[in-house]
Design a protein around this motif. Structure first.
Motif, PDB file in Angstrom:
ATOM      1  N   ASP A 234       0.102   8.503   5.577  1.00 48.27           N
ATOM      2  CA  ASP A 234       1.479   8.525   6.061  1.00 48.27           C
ATOM      3  C   ASP A 234       2.471   8.496   4.894  1.00 48.27           C
ATOM      4  O   ASP A 234       2.570   7.491   4.184  1.00 48.27           O
ATOM      5  CB  ASP A 234       1.703   7.328   6.982  1.00 48.27           C
ATOM      6  CG  ASP A 234       3.069   7.342   7.651  1.00 48.27           C
ATOM      7  OD1 ASP A 234       3.874   8.247   7.339  1.00 48.27           O
ATOM      8  OD2 ASP A 234       3.320   6.454   8.485  1.00 48.27           O
ATOM      9  N   PRO A 235       3.243   9.572   4.685  1.00 44.65           N
ATOM     10  CA  PRO A 235       4.208   9.606   3.566  1.00 44.65           C
ATOM     11  C   PRO A 235       5.358   8.616   3.736  1.00 44.65           C
ATOM     12  O   PRO A 235       6.095   8.365   2.770  1.00 44.65           O
ATOM     13  CB  PRO A 235       4.714  11.058   3.595  1.00 44.65           C
ATOM     14  CG  PRO A 235       4.509  11.508   4.997  1.00 44.65           C
ATOM     15  CD  PRO A 235       3.251  10.825   5.450  1.00 44.65           C
TER      16      PRO A 235
ATOM     17  N   TRP B 207       0.858  -1.184   0.000  1.00 44.10           N
ATOM     18  CA  TRP B 207       0.000   0.000   0.000  1.00 44.10           C
ATOM     19  C   TRP B 207       0.892   1.232   0.000  1.00 44.10           C
ATOM     20  O   TRP B 207       2.017   1.203   0.517  1.00 44.10           O
ATOM     21  CB  TRP B 207      -0.860  -0.018   1.265  1.00 44.10           C
ATOM     22  CG  TRP B 207      -1.796   1.145   1.443  1.00 44.10           C
ATOM     23  CD1 TRP B 207      -3.087   1.228   1.017  1.00 44.10           C
ATOM     24  CD2 TRP B 207      -1.515   2.390   2.104  1.00 44.10           C
ATOM     25  NE1 TRP B 207      -3.643   2.434   1.368  1.00 44.10           N
ATOM     26  CE2 TRP B 207      -2.682   3.170   2.044  1.00 44.10           C
ATOM     27  CE3 TRP B 207      -0.399   2.916   2.740  1.00 44.10           C
ATOM     28  CZ2 TRP B 207      -2.764   4.454   2.590  1.00 44.10           C
ATOM     29  CZ3 TRP B 207      -0.463   4.193   3.288  1.00 44.10           C
ATOM     30  CH2 TRP B 207      -1.631   4.941   3.213  1.00 44.10           C
ATOM     31  N   ALA B 208       0.426   2.310  -0.614  1.00 39.41           N
ATOM     32  CA  ALA B 208       1.144   3.580  -0.598  1.00 39.41           C
ATOM     33  C   ALA B 208       0.114   4.699  -0.510  1.00 39.41           C
ATOM     34  O   ALA B 208      -1.038   4.517  -0.910  1.00 39.41           O
ATOM     35  CB  ALA B 208       2.015   3.734  -1.840  1.00 39.41           C
ATOM     36  N   PRO B 209       0.487   5.852   0.006  1.00 41.42           N
ATOM     37  CA  PRO B 209      -0.479   6.935   0.205  1.00 41.42           C
ATOM     38  C   PRO B 209      -0.967   7.551  -1.099  1.00 41.42           C
ATOM     39  O   PRO B 209      -0.300   7.470  -2.135  1.00 41.42           O
ATOM     40  CB  PRO B 209       0.302   7.954   1.044  1.00 41.42           C
ATOM     41  CG  PRO B 209       1.735   7.696   0.708  1.00 41.42           C
ATOM     42  CD  PRO B 209       1.842   6.216   0.486  1.00 41.42           C
ATOM     43  N   HIS B 210      -2.142   8.193  -1.020  1.00 47.94           N
ATOM     44  CA  HIS B 210      -2.752   8.822  -2.195  1.00 47.94           C
ATOM     45  C   HIS B 210      -3.740   9.870  -1.694  1.00 47.94           C
ATOM     46  O   HIS B 210      -4.423   9.640  -0.690  1.00 47.94           O
ATOM     47  CB  HIS B 210      -3.471   7.766  -3.040  1.00 47.94           C
ATOM     48  CG  HIS B 210      -3.807   8.203  -4.431  1.00 47.94           C
ATOM     49  ND1 HIS B 210      -4.842   9.059  -4.704  1.00 47.94           N
ATOM     50  CD2 HIS B 210      -3.239   7.917  -5.628  1.00 47.94           C
ATOM     51  CE1 HIS B 210      -4.903   9.263  -6.008  1.00 47.94           C
ATOM     52  NE2 HIS B 210      -3.945   8.587  -6.594  1.00 47.94           N
TER      53      HIS B 210
ATOM     54  N   ASN C 293      -2.235   2.073  -4.106  1.00 48.61           N
ATOM     55  CA  ASN C 293      -3.074   2.594  -3.029  1.00 48.61           C
ATOM     56  C   ASN C 293      -4.469   1.981  -3.113  1.00 48.61           C
ATOM     57  O   ASN C 293      -4.942   1.631  -4.193  1.00 48.61           O
ATOM     58  CB  ASN C 293      -3.195   4.121  -3.140  1.00 48.61           C
ATOM     59  CG  ASN C 293      -4.215   4.672  -2.143  1.00 48.61           C
ATOM     60  OD1 ASN C 293      -5.394   4.809  -2.460  1.00 48.61           O
ATOM     61  ND2 ASN C 293      -3.760   4.944  -0.942  1.00 48.61           N
ATOM     62  N   TRP C 294      -5.095   1.829  -1.971  1.00 46.66           N
ATOM     63  CA  TRP C 294      -6.521   1.522  -1.929  1.00 46.66           C
ATOM     64  C   TRP C 294      -7.098   2.198  -0.702  1.00 46.66           C
ATOM     65  O   TRP C 294      -6.406   2.409   0.297  1.00 46.66           O
ATOM     66  CB  TRP C 294      -6.784   0.010  -1.899  1.00 46.66           C
ATOM     67  CG  TRP C 294      -6.133  -0.759  -0.780  1.00 46.66           C
ATOM     68  CD1 TRP C 294      -6.617  -0.974   0.477  1.00 46.66           C
ATOM     69  CD2 TRP C 294      -4.864  -1.459  -0.828  1.00 46.66           C
ATOM     70  NE1 TRP C 294      -5.753  -1.747   1.211  1.00 46.66           N
ATOM     71  CE2 TRP C 294      -4.664  -2.062   0.437  1.00 46.66           C
ATOM     72  CE3 TRP C 294      -3.896  -1.629  -1.827  1.00 46.66           C
ATOM     73  CZ2 TRP C 294      -3.533  -2.814   0.731  1.00 46.66           C
ATOM     74  CZ3 TRP C 294      -2.767  -2.369  -1.530  1.00 46.66           C
ATOM     75  CH2 TRP C 294      -2.596  -2.957  -0.263  1.00 46.66           C
ATOM     76  N   SER C 295      -8.362   2.588  -0.771  1.00 48.61           N
ATOM     77  CA  SER C 295      -9.009   3.220   0.363  1.00 48.61           C
ATOM     78  C   SER C 295      -9.370   2.158   1.393  1.00 48.61           C
ATOM     79  O   SER C 295      -9.291   0.960   1.136  1.00 48.61           O
ATOM     80  CB  SER C 295     -10.257   3.990  -0.090  1.00 48.61           C
ATOM     81  OG  SER C 295     -11.140   3.128  -0.782  1.00 48.61           O
ATOM     82  N   ASN C 296      -9.769   2.613   2.561  1.00 54.71           N
ATOM     83  CA  ASN C 296     -10.057   1.704   3.670  1.00 54.71           C
ATOM     84  C   ASN C 296     -11.248   0.801   3.338  1.00 54.71           C
ATOM     85  O   ASN C 296     -12.280   1.270   2.858  1.00 54.71           O
ATOM     86  CB  ASN C 296     -10.357   2.533   4.921  1.00 54.71           C
ATOM     87  CG  ASN C 296     -10.206   1.721   6.187  1.00 54.71           C
ATOM     88  OD1 ASN C 296     -10.872   0.714   6.368  1.00 54.71           O
ATOM     89  ND2 ASN C 296      -9.336   2.169   7.069  1.00 54.71           N
TER      90      ASN C 296
END
Length: 315
Positions: free
Chosen positions: A250-251, A172-175, A236-239
């Motif tokens: 979180d970067p 996962w990575a931020p977006h 990335n994916w949302s919760n």
């Protein structure tokens, strides 16, 4: 024959080998699609999926019709028994049956709304066409799956096959925007068909649908997950629990060159489009180990294999 999920295929290994043969001679079956029409229906925007699927159909000699429902089609009603006295102008029942008369294959792209989990999991748009269309359906990304992307990912990984059992990490990575889980879900399902050490890493609370990830290893420490990895796939994916929400930005989860140094000289993968210096730094994305452009190229051969299988099945 429909192609809705990577699980629709009988053997991932065989399909990948066939796709690689197609890649060497993409026009070999140019006559297979003669006088056949692919209808492409878009309920969401697209670049790679649209162009690669069109190219695949052209390689097979097919005619192509494209419709963007966001700006061109009537608003559709999907609920059976609905009293259509407001909003939607046409029911999916008539729409799907009518389009089926014009096309030999229908390909559909419809994202998750990320508001109603039950509705998204029910795949309202895709399910409506599956129920009422009378021709094969291809999933060009739905609320919960992106099987053309995951097939292209498998093809790309095969081209960079390691001599040993590979370690593959989905991170996962931020977006800044809330994104669906479709790409991640299909990548997980594809990896579950592979002989590999597969690890999913994300912040706690960002678990994907447990029915999909069941049996896959989850590691909340990204650094630990990256250790000795051969492939890093960032997305990335949302919760999923607090459905469609962004509860972490979180970067420190951005894929950087420093983090890639923990790997076994890993190849970097992403489905594109990608937010530079948010999902991944320029240094990683522009490096020799980045294979994102190859992934995009292989989208054509993934789609061409799927269309070819459907055409051959309909003979």
């Amino acid at each position: 024959m429909n192609y809705i999920s990577i699980q629709n295929i009988d053997s991932l290994e065989k399909w990948v080998k066939q796709a690689l043969k197609i890649k060497k001679k993409p026009l070999k079956n140019k006559k297979l699609g003669k006088n056949k029409t692919l209808g492409m229906l878009f309920f969401n925007s697209s670049l790679r999926t649209r162009l690669s699927t069109q190219k695949a159909a052209l390689n097979l000699g097919m005619n192509i019709m494209v419709m963007n429902f966001t700006s061109e089609g009537w608003t559709l009603e999907f609920e059976d028994g609905a009293v259509m006295n407001s909003g939607a102008s046409e029911h999916i029942k008539e729409a799907a049956e009518v389009v089926s008369q014009y096309c030999d294959i229908i390909a559909i792209r419809a994202f998750a709304g990320l508001i109603d989990k039950e509705k998204d999991n029910a795949e309202t748009v895709l399910s409506g066409f599956l129920k009422y269309a009378t021709v094969p359906i291809v999933n060009m990304e739905s609320a919960t799956r992106h099987p053309l992307q995951s097939l292209a990912d498998a093809i790309t990984m095969a081209e960079h096959k390691t001599a040993h059992r590979p370690k593959v990490v989905l991170t996962w990575a931020p977006h800044p925007k809330a994104l669906p889980q479709a790409v991640a879900n299909s990548f997980v399902e594809m990896m579950q068909l592979q002989e590999a050490d597969f690890v999913i890493t994300h912040p706690e609370g960002y678990e994907l649908n447990p029915e999909i990830t069941k049996g896959s290893k989850i590691e909340y420490d990204q650094d630990k997950a990256f250790e000795n990895a051969d492939f890093i796939y960032a997305k990335n994916w949302s919760n999923y629990k607090e459905y469609g929400q962004i509860t972490n930005s979180d970067p420190n989860w951005t894929v950087t060159a420093e983090k890639m140094k923990m790997t076994n000289n890993a190849k970097f993968m992403h489905c594109l489009p990608v937010r530079r210096n948010v999902i991944v730094t320029d240094e990683v994305l522009d490096s020799e180990n980045s294979i994102v452009i190859e992934q995009a190229n292989n989208r054509t051969y993934a789609a061409q294999l799927v269309l070819q299988k459907i055409l051959e099945n309909g003979k």
